[in-house]
Design a protein around this motif. Sequence first.
Motif: not given
Length: 91
Positions: A8-10, A15, A47, A54, A56
Motif C-alpha cells: 500500500s501507499y499513502t 491510501s 480517504y 475514513s 473506503e
Amino acid sequence: YMITVGGSYTMDAVSIGLEGLYDRFQVSGLPGGDAVYYYGVSLNAAYALGPGISLEAQAAWTKADNNGSGHNIDALSVNAYEFDIGTAINF
C-alpha cells in the motif's frame, strides 16, 4: 498452502493498496484427493475524512477451480467480482 502478497501507499489523506493471493488445498475423503485452486486480486482505496473517520472502497476478483479433476465432484469453476464502498470509524 496459501500465498498472499500486497502493498500500500499513502499520500496525505489517500491510501491505495493492491493485494493478490493463491491457495491450493486438497478435498479430503475423495479418491485421489482432488485439488482445488483459488486465486484472487483486490484494489483498495481509503480517504481520511477526519480524525478516526475514513471513506473506503474495494474492487476484487476471485476464482476457484478444480479443473474437473474430481472423481466424485463435478468440475468447479467460479468467478466472483466484488465492489464495496463504506466508512470506517475508529475511536
